[in-house]
Design an enzyme around this catalytic site. Structure first.
Site, PDB file in Angstrom:
ATOM      1  N   CYS A 133       0.815  -1.226   0.000  1.00 51.47           N
ATOM      2  CA  CYS A 133       0.000   0.000   0.000  1.00 51.47           C
ATOM      3  C   CYS A 133       0.845   1.271   0.000  1.00 51.47           C
ATOM      4  O   CYS A 133       0.328   2.355  -0.251  1.00 51.47           O
ATOM      5  CB  CYS A 133      -0.967  -0.016   1.177  1.00 51.47           C
ATOM      6  SG  CYS A 133      -2.149  -1.368   1.036  1.00 51.47           S
ATOM      7  N   HIS A 179      -3.414   7.095   1.962  1.00 53.61           N
ATOM      8  CA  HIS A 179      -3.772   5.775   1.449  1.00 53.61           C
ATOM      9  C   HIS A 179      -5.159   5.428   1.976  1.00 53.61           C
ATOM     10  O   HIS A 179      -5.474   5.675   3.136  1.00 53.61           O
ATOM     11  CB  HIS A 179      -2.746   4.742   1.903  1.00 53.61           C
ATOM     12  CG  HIS A 179      -3.183   3.337   1.623  1.00 53.61           C
ATOM     13  ND1 HIS A 179      -3.563   2.932   0.362  1.00 53.61           N
ATOM     14  CD2 HIS A 179      -3.336   2.265   2.440  1.00 53.61           C
ATOM     15  CE1 HIS A 179      -3.920   1.656   0.410  1.00 53.61           C
ATOM     16  NE2 HIS A 179      -3.793   1.230   1.658  1.00 53.61           N
ATOM     17  N   ASN A 205     -10.024  -0.403  -0.789  1.00 55.71           N
ATOM     18  CA  ASN A 205      -8.562  -0.354  -0.734  1.00 55.71           C
ATOM     19  C   ASN A 205      -8.003  -0.927  -2.040  1.00 55.71           C
ATOM     20  O   ASN A 205      -8.140  -2.117  -2.308  1.00 55.71           O
ATOM     21  CB  ASN A 205      -8.066  -1.165   0.469  1.00 55.71           C
ATOM     22  CG  ASN A 205      -6.559  -1.085   0.655  1.00 55.71           C
ATOM     23  OD1 ASN A 205      -5.834  -0.632  -0.236  1.00 55.71           O
ATOM     24  ND2 ASN A 205      -6.090  -1.521   1.804  1.00 55.71           N
TER      25      ASN A 205
HETATM   26  N1  COA Z   1     -19.056  -8.084   8.569  1.00 58.63           N
HETATM   27  C1  COA Z   1     -19.497  -8.198   9.817  1.00 58.63           C
HETATM   28  N2  COA Z   1     -18.702  -8.493  10.858  1.00 58.63           N
HETATM   29  C2  COA Z   1     -17.409  -8.651  10.618  1.00 58.63           C
HETATM   30  C3  COA Z   1     -16.864  -8.551   9.323  1.00 58.63           C
HETATM   31  C4  COA Z   1     -17.746  -8.251   8.276  1.00 58.63           C
HETATM   32  N3  COA Z   1     -17.336  -8.124   7.015  1.00 58.63           N
HETATM   33  N4  COA Z   1     -15.541  -8.750   9.380  1.00 58.63           N
HETATM   34  C5  COA Z   1     -15.250  -8.968  10.662  1.00 58.63           C
HETATM   35  N5  COA Z   1     -16.363  -8.937  11.398  1.00 58.63           N
HETATM   36  C6  COA Z   1     -16.507  -9.135  12.829  1.00 58.63           C
HETATM   37  C7  COA Z   1     -15.316  -9.820  13.418  1.00 58.63           C
HETATM   38  O1  COA Z   1     -15.421 -11.226  13.221  1.00 58.63           O
HETATM   39  C8  COA Z   1     -15.439  -9.439  14.861  1.00 58.63           C
HETATM   40  O2  COA Z   1     -16.375 -10.290  15.480  1.00 58.63           O
HETATM   41  P1  COA Z   1     -16.050 -10.975  16.884  1.00 58.63           P
HETATM   42  O3  COA Z   1     -15.835  -9.810  17.822  1.00 58.63           O
HETATM   43  O4  COA Z   1     -17.279 -11.767  17.158  1.00 58.63           O
HETATM   44  O5  COA Z   1     -14.815 -11.756  16.633  1.00 58.63           O
HETATM   45  C9  COA Z   1     -16.045  -8.039  14.805  1.00 58.63           C
HETATM   46  O6  COA Z   1     -16.589  -7.892  13.491  1.00 58.63           O
HETATM   47  C10 COA Z   1     -15.072  -6.940  15.057  1.00 58.63           C
HETATM   48  O7  COA Z   1     -13.882  -7.245  14.410  1.00 58.63           O
HETATM   49  P2  COA Z   1     -12.670  -6.279  14.516  1.00 58.63           P
HETATM   50  O8  COA Z   1     -11.482  -6.955  13.975  1.00 58.63           O
HETATM   51  O9  COA Z   1     -12.612  -5.700  15.884  1.00 58.63           O
HETATM   52  O10 COA Z   1     -13.148  -5.135  13.560  1.00 58.63           O
HETATM   53  P3  COA Z   1     -12.369  -3.837  13.289  1.00 58.63           P
HETATM   54  O11 COA Z   1     -13.094  -2.707  13.864  1.00 58.63           O
HETATM   55  O12 COA Z   1     -10.913  -3.947  13.615  1.00 58.63           O
HETATM   56  O13 COA Z   1     -12.460  -3.755  11.697  1.00 58.63           O
HETATM   57  C11 COA Z   1     -11.088  -4.158   9.794  1.00 58.63           C
HETATM   58  C12 COA Z   1     -11.913  -4.779  10.900  1.00 58.63           C
HETATM   59  C13 COA Z   1     -10.443  -5.243   8.917  1.00 58.63           C
HETATM   60  C14 COA Z   1     -11.987  -3.293   8.952  1.00 58.63           C
HETATM   61  C15 COA Z   1      -9.978  -3.301  10.416  1.00 58.63           C
HETATM   62  O14 COA Z   1      -9.310  -4.041  11.395  1.00 58.63           O
HETATM   63  C16 COA Z   1      -8.969  -2.759   9.469  1.00 58.63           C
HETATM   64  O15 COA Z   1      -9.283  -1.907   8.672  1.00 58.63           O
HETATM   65  N6  COA Z   1      -7.718  -3.209   9.586  1.00 58.63           N
HETATM   66  C17 COA Z   1      -6.559  -2.660   8.912  1.00 58.63           C
HETATM   67  C18 COA Z   1      -6.681  -2.604   7.451  1.00 58.63           C
HETATM   68  C19 COA Z   1      -5.459  -1.892   6.961  1.00 58.63           C
HETATM   69  O16 COA Z   1      -5.262  -0.745   7.227  1.00 58.63           O
HETATM   70  N7  COA Z   1      -4.576  -2.567   6.293  1.00 58.63           N
HETATM   71  C20 COA Z   1      -3.283  -1.986   6.059  1.00 58.63           C
HETATM   72  C21 COA Z   1      -3.104  -1.338   4.817  1.00 58.63           C
HETATM   73  S1  COA Z   1      -3.418  -2.367   3.478  1.00 58.63           S
END
Ligand code: COA
Length: 335
Positions: free
Chosen positions: A118, A259, A289
């Site tokens: 990224c 980004h 993304n």
């Molecule tokens: N729909 C509904 N629920 C979902 C889901 C979806 N698509 N994906 C995950 N969940 C659930 C998880 O299973 C979790 O459930 P649990 O608590 O029962 O285990 C809950 O939602 C919360 O998950 P969490 O990981 O706390 O969510 P989050 O707020 O961290 O958001 C991302 C998840 C992936 C959106 C976030 O972590 C993120 O953006 N990460 C970094 C991405 C990034 O910047 N990458 C680097 C550059 S490429």
């Protein structure tokens, strides 16, 4: 070629992009995994993304450069260098840069691919700008192009909602007016992050086999929670640091160009810089993304919508797999 004595900056003098037609909206994901529109929008800011159905990363990159050429006076034979930032090359070799060179007819160019996930566009922009500043090259194309749908596991709800396909290109040329162009950069890598965001299989460590396919090791693996925390800190800190290093206040910055991985990471970065929402370039809602294509596509769209003017100071910032991260400070030079 001889190095020139006169100092020049590298400036972006033309832009282009390509977005595939097929749209995957949040409703589509409701139909394939356990998720819903509200969760996706509130946790990521994404409403829809694009999918390249017929073609690969080099096709998207070539279309983006052709769009750039259509909207500028650049002829393919004038291009000296093509740098393609990507983690989804058509194949390991030859490089996408070679395929793009052929597709656009840039018969006098050399080029290469750059892999920084990224942060790929920022690393490629820095590389291209140094080629210009050396005096050895006059026209360098920097493309960010990624077909993320090719490495996305559509049964993994944590990740499949995040990514899309897109390409965008800029032309770098020298400017003797040092008030414009690329002025500073802070770029970093930290390989200790390698296990939190990666594609496990297919490389020389774990060559393609029944095992790698059965275990889905040819798809993106991401520990979203871990990456989220380091991405917020990495992007916010480096954006703040480059402002401080260049004695810039938030009033001096026309736009943060972040980004586009997650709206909450973008908000945290803007807050740390003291920058209001109107000064943050956003297109994550429409593309998700798109890895190396997020930053140049934002710049292209804002420029084409008349929102960028000559003299605007931009801070470009990214964080990605590796880990890789960084920021670039530039002053916009096109009227
Ligand atoms: N729909 C509904 N629920 C979902 C889901 C979806 N698509 N994906 C995950 N969940 C659930 C998880 O299973 C979790 O459930 P649990 O608590 O029962 O285990 C809950 O939602 C919360 O998950 P969490 O990981 O706390 O969510 P989050 O707020 O961290 O958001 C991302 C998840 C992936 C959106 C976030 O972590 C993120 O953006 N990460 C970094 C991405 C990034 O910047 N990458 C680097 C550059 S490429």
């Amino acid at each position: 070629m001889p190095l020139q004595n006169k100092k020049v900056n590298a400036a972006i003098t033309a832009v282009g992009m390509y977005a595939p037609d097929k749209i995957l909206d949040n409703k589509y994901f409701e139909s394939i995994v356990e998720t819903n529109n509200e969760w996706i929008i509130s946790r990521t800011g994404i409403k829809e993304r694009r999918m390249m159905e017929n073609g690969a990363t080099s096709d998207m990159a070539a279309f983006a450069v052709q769009d750039l050429m259509k909207n500028s006076r650049l002829k393919p034979e004038e291009i000296d260098v093509i740098i393609v930032a990507t983690v989804t090359p058509d194949m390991f070799f030859p490089a996408c840069a070679c395929l793009v060179q052929d597709k656009i007819g840039a018969k006098n160019a050399w080029g290469f691919d750059l892999s920084a996930a990224c942060s790929g566009f920022l690393f490629a922009l820095e590389t291209g700008s140094k080629l210009i500043e050396s005096g050895a090259y006059k026209k360098v194309i920097v493309v960010g192009s990624d077909k993320m749908t090719a490495i996305t596991d559509y049964t993994d709800r944590n990740n499949c909602i995040l990514f899309g396909d897109l390409a965008s290109a800029v032309l770098l040329e020298p400017t003797e007016d040092l008030n414009y162009g690329i002025k500073d950069s802070l770029l970093y890598v930290d390989g200790t992050g390698k296990d939190n965001l990666y594609m496990k299989g297919g490389g020389s460590l774990r060559p393609a086999s029944h095992e790698t396919v059965d275990n889905k090791w040819h798809y993106i693996y991401q520990d979203g929670k871990v990456v989220f925390k380091v991405a917020v800190k990495g992007m916010a800190d480096v954006s703040y640091d480059i402002m401080k290093k260049n004695n810039l206040t938030s009033d001096d910055v026309a736009y943060l160009v972040p980004h586009q991985a997650n709206m909450r990471i973008i908000d945290a970065t803007a807050e740390r810089m003291g920058i209001t929402k109107e000064k943050v370039m956003i297109n994550i809602d429409r593309y998700g993304n798109t890895t190396a294509a997020t930053i140049p596509s934002c710049i292209t769209e804002y420029y084409r919508n008349g929102k960028l003017k000559k003299g605007d100071n931009l801070i470009l910032a990214a964080f990605g797999a590796g880990y890789t991260w960084g920021a670039i400070y530039l002053t916009w030079s096109i009227d």
